[in-house]
Each structure stands twice: as C-alpha cells, then as structure tokens.
Write an enzyme that holds these catalytic residues in place. Structure first.
Site, PDB file in Angstrom:
ATOM      1  N   SER A 185       1.294   5.394   7.791  1.00 34.10           N
ATOM      2  CA  SER A 185       2.517   5.559   7.169  1.00 34.10           C
ATOM      3  C   SER A 185       2.829   7.242   6.938  1.00 34.10           C
ATOM      4  CB  SER A 185       2.825   4.779   5.832  1.00 34.10           C
ATOM      5  OG  SER A 185       3.778   5.319   5.086  1.00 34.10           O
TER       6      SER A 185
ATOM      7  N   TYR B 189      -0.906   1.251  -1.748  1.00 35.21           N
ATOM      8  CA  TYR B 189      -0.345   1.335  -0.316  1.00 35.21           C
ATOM      9  C   TYR B 189      -0.825   2.602   0.155  1.00 35.21           C
ATOM     10  CZ  TYR B 189       3.090   1.406   3.485  1.00 35.21           C
ATOM     11  OH  TYR B 189       3.704   1.469   4.453  1.00 35.21           O
TER      12      TYR B 189
HETATM   13  N1  LIG Z   1       9.486  -0.054   6.640  1.00 30.63           N
HETATM   14  C1  LIG Z   1       8.920   1.336   6.443  1.00 30.63           C
HETATM   15  O1  LIG Z   1       9.576   2.162   5.879  1.00 30.63           O
HETATM   16  C2  LIG Z   1       7.391   1.573   6.644  1.00 30.63           C
HETATM   17  C3  LIG Z   1       7.087   2.975   6.701  1.00 30.63           C
HETATM   18  C4  LIG Z   1       5.815   3.384   7.146  1.00 30.63           C
HETATM   19  C5  LIG Z   1       4.946   2.471   7.628  1.00 30.63           C
HETATM   20  N2  LIG Z   1       5.419   1.364   7.640  1.00 30.63           N
HETATM   21  C6  LIG Z   1       4.260   0.286   8.348  1.00 30.63           C
HETATM   22  O2  LIG Z   1       4.715  -0.622   9.647  1.00 30.63           O
HETATM   23  C7  LIG Z   1       4.302  -1.930   9.502  1.00 30.63           C
HETATM   24  C8  LIG Z   1       5.352  -2.776   9.570  1.00 30.63           C
HETATM   25  O3  LIG Z   1       6.134  -2.928   8.518  1.00 30.63           O
HETATM   26  P1  LIG Z   1       7.375  -3.250   8.322  1.00 30.63           P
HETATM   27  O4  LIG Z   1       8.218  -2.361   7.463  1.00 30.63           O
HETATM   28  O5  LIG Z   1       8.075  -3.789   9.673  1.00 30.63           O
HETATM   29  O6  LIG Z   1       7.229  -4.481   7.156  1.00 30.63           O
HETATM   30  P2  LIG Z   1       7.793  -6.180   7.447  1.00 30.63           P
HETATM   31  O7  LIG Z   1       9.048  -6.230   8.093  1.00 30.63           O
HETATM   32  O8  LIG Z   1       7.268  -6.717   6.078  1.00 30.63           O
HETATM   33  O9  LIG Z   1       6.737  -6.730   8.477  1.00 30.63           O
HETATM   34  C9  LIG Z   1       5.337  -6.768   8.092  1.00 30.63           C
HETATM   35  C10 LIG Z   1       4.754  -7.814   9.256  1.00 30.63           C
HETATM   36  O10 LIG Z   1       3.157  -7.976   8.725  1.00 30.63           O
HETATM   37  C11 LIG Z   1       2.752  -9.281   8.673  1.00 30.63           C
HETATM   38  N3  LIG Z   1       1.772  -9.577   7.619  1.00 30.63           N
HETATM   39  C12 LIG Z   1       1.840  -9.399   6.407  1.00 30.63           C
HETATM   40  N4  LIG Z   1       0.570  -9.784   5.938  1.00 30.63           N
HETATM   41  C13 LIG Z   1      -0.184 -10.213   6.851  1.00 30.63           C
HETATM   42  C14 LIG Z   1      -1.429 -10.667   7.058  1.00 30.63           C
HETATM   43  N5  LIG Z   1      -2.050 -11.036   6.106  1.00 30.63           N
HETATM   44  N6  LIG Z   1      -1.795 -11.386   8.243  1.00 30.63           N
HETATM   45  C15 LIG Z   1      -1.110 -11.264   9.335  1.00 30.63           C
HETATM   46  N7  LIG Z   1       0.133 -10.552   9.321  1.00 30.63           N
HETATM   47  C16 LIG Z   1       0.688 -10.035   8.149  1.00 30.63           C
HETATM   48  C17 LIG Z   1       4.163  -9.928   8.342  1.00 30.63           C
HETATM   49  O11 LIG Z   1       4.261 -11.366   8.575  1.00 30.63           O
HETATM   50  P3  LIG Z   1       3.921 -12.597   7.697  1.00 30.63           P
HETATM   51  O12 LIG Z   1       4.383 -12.220   6.381  1.00 30.63           O
HETATM   52  O13 LIG Z   1       4.495 -13.546   8.407  1.00 30.63           O
HETATM   53  O14 LIG Z   1       2.294 -12.866   7.797  1.00 30.63           O
HETATM   54  C18 LIG Z   1       5.277  -9.220   9.059  1.00 30.63           C
HETATM   55  O15 LIG Z   1       5.396  -9.736  10.294  1.00 30.63           O
HETATM   56  C19 LIG Z   1       3.330  -1.918   8.127  1.00 30.63           C
HETATM   57  O16 LIG Z   1       1.955  -1.715   8.265  1.00 30.63           O
HETATM   58  C20 LIG Z   1       4.137  -0.876   7.180  1.00 30.63           C
HETATM   59  O17 LIG Z   1       3.135  -0.394   6.180  1.00 30.63           O
HETATM   60  C21 LIG Z   1       6.352   0.836   7.357  1.00 30.63           C
END
Ligand SMILES: NC(=O)c1ccc[n+]([C@@H]2O[C@H](COP(=O)([O-])OP(=O)(O)OC[C@H]3O[C@@H](n4cnc5c(N)ncnc54)[C@H](OP(=O)(O)O)[C@@H]3O)[C@@H](O)[C@H]2O)c1
Length: 266
Positions: A148, A161
């Site tokens: 991130s 985080y």
């Molecule tokens: N959204 C943002 O602004 C942003 C910015 C920078 C980076 N990111 C990064 O991008 C990635 C995806 O984030 P997102 O925004 O798409 O969030 P999200 O919609 O909450 O998706 C997170 C995913 O991770 C899975 N997950 C969580 N805990 C897990 C575990 N213990 N084992 C396996 N899977 C797990 C969740 O599924 P389950 O709950 O079903 O397990 C879900 O599919 C993350 O690494 C996040 O830090 C996001």
C-alpha cells in the site's frame, strides 16, 4: 553469471495458472475478472468459500475456488499442493489478501496489532513459503505482493497496517534481489485509496480514490511488465513519495497537519 534462460520474465497463461488471494471482494475480485478476460485460469482464495463460489460461477471453466485462511501456513501449503496437482503450476500469484484495522494510538489493543500482523505479514509469508521453492525449482514464476502507499511513511491510525505494508515492500525487495537468479519475477503493488469494503470503516479523507475496477486494471497492466513497483494513482502516490522524501523533522509535522492530527485533544 545468470544464464539467460533463468532471467525472470512476465508469465502468460501458457505457463500455468494464476492465483489471487483475497479474491472474495474488492481489488482481488476485480482483478480475477481481468485475468480471466486475458485468458488465465485463476485459482481464487479467501476465507469465505461462498463468495468464492459465487465469483467462480461467472466462469466455471476458468475460475477455481480455493478457500483458505492465509494465516494458517499448513493450510496454504496444502492448497498450493492441491492446485498444482490438479491444475498445473502456479505461474503467476498476486498475494493481495489483507486486512485494515485502525489503531487508536492512545488506546491500542494488542489483539488488533496481532490480527493485522497475522494476516498481512504472516499470511503473505505463508504464501511465499509455499510458492518460491516450487517456482525456484522451475526457474520460472511471477509473484506480486500487494502492499500500500501507506508503506511510504507514517500515517495516523495506521501503526499496525502501515507497519505490515512497509514490511511487505522490504520483503518484496529482498525476494526480488535473491530470486532473480532463479528466474522468478517479484513485484510490489502500492495502491493509493481504492473504493472497496476495506475502506468502509476508514473515516479519513481519501484523495484521488479510484474504483476497484480501475485498481485491477492498473495491476493487470503492471503484471504485464517486469518492473518492481506497480503504483497508482501516480499523481497521488508520487506526491506522497515526495513528502516522505523530506527530512522526518519536516514530513512528520506536515503529515500531522494535513491529516488534522495537529488539533489539541479536549
Ligand atoms: N482499498 C484500499 O484503499 C487499499 C489501498 C492500498 C492497498 N490495499 C490492499 O489491497 C488488498 C486488497 O484490499 P481490498 O481493499 O480489496 O479489501 P477487501 O475488499 O476487504 O478484500 C480483502 C480480501 O482479503 C481476504 N482476506 C482477509 N483476511 C484473510 C485471511 N486471513 N485469509 C485469506 N484471505 C483473507 C478477504 O476475504 P475473506 O474475508 O473472505 O477472507 C478479501 O477477499 C489488501 O492487501 C489491502 O491492504 C487496499
């Protein structure tokens, strides 16, 4: 000297299957659709099997649900063994699963730190542990670790985080240095704000936020290049990089002011 045949290279659907973790929602779900459109067979992981099944129903012959909690290293190893036995080598992996828990620094809960480290750091390490011996042996493979822009420097409420995401950049860099001679390509994704369920509890202003679909587009494009860092939206992430390039005695008060954390507590 590295033999040319071991030079890391961008993988294609001819090399094997793709694996996306955190594919049950947000960026991972959107990226799965992009990879499927590019002709990849995609294994998708997350804890919620139901959501994975639903996504797989969109392209039954191309999406393989592989539910797993990535913080359980044995379970991750078992999933990788099964996927490779049944569908062939994992050529490209996007280690995207992650959680965001805000930490109130004046009243932190150890459990929130532990949970964040467990999934974002230990979970990613579990995936790496399962993947790199196999890819190194094949002298081929591509892994993108989703970090991130928070990794670039400190932000209020992100002491768990942000720490994991900064560690992931370092992890990716170490792996990139070491695995080059084994022909394994390592990349690191540093998105700014993306509109996904992970942002629901984040009350911060979210400048330049992009949709999950746009984020997936940028990542899919980045996966077709061999560059280390895939970062977007660039006008935001490069501005952050510039701020954090300032001496800490400048950037820490600046970030405090910009985020409103300079106001006195009542
Ligand atoms: N959204 C943002 O602004 C942003 C910015 C920078 C980076 N990111 C990064 O991008 C990635 C995806 O984030 P997102 O925004 O798409 O969030 P999200 O919609 O909450 O998706 C997170 C995913 O991770 C899975 N997950 C969580 N805990 C897990 C575990 N213990 N084992 C396996 N899977 C797990 C969740 O599924 P389950 O709950 O079903 O397990 C879900 O599919 C993350 O690494 C996040 O830090 C996001």
């Amino acid at each position: 000297m590295t033999s040319p045949k071991h030079t890391p290279r961008v993988q294609t659907p001819k090399d094997g299957i793709a694996w996306v973790t955190g594919a049950s929602s947000g960026i991972g779900e959107a990226l799965t659709r992009k990879l499927v459109a590019q002709g990849w067979k995609v294994a998708i992981s997350a804890r919620s099997a139901e959501k994975l099944e639903k996504l797989a129903s969109e392209a039954l012959d191309q999406i393989i649900p592989a539910p797993v909690d990535i913080s359980d290293a044995d379970a991750v190893e078992a999933v990788v063994v099964k996927l490779e036995a049944e569908h062939g080598p994992i050529a490209q992996a996007v280690l995207n699963a992650g959680i965001y828990i805000t930490i109130d620094a004046a009243n932190p809960k150890f459990d929130d730190y532990a949970k964040t480290f467990d999934v974002n750091l230990k979970g990613t390490a579990a995936c790496i542990t399962a993947l790199t011996p196999r890819m190194s042996k094949r002298r081929s493979g591509q892994i993108a670790i989703v970090s991130s822009a928070t990794a670039f420097g400190g932000m209020p409420t992100a002491s768990a985080y942000g720490a994991t995401k900064a560690a992931l950049v370092n992890m990716a860099e170490c792996l990139r240095i070491e695995l080059h001679r084994y022909g394994v390509l390592i990349q690191c994704v540093t998105p700014g704000f993306v509109e996904t369920p992970a942002q629901d509890d984040n009350e911060f202003p979210k400048p330049f936020m992009v949709s999950a679909d746009t984020a997936a587009d940028r990542i899919a494009k980045g996966l077709k290049s061999d560059r280390f860092e895939v970062t977007f939206p660039r006008r935001f992430t490069w501005m952050l990089k510039l701020i954090y390039a300032l001496p800490r005695s400048w950037h820490i008060p600046l970030v405090r002011k910009q985020t409103g954390w300079d106001k006195p507590v009542e």
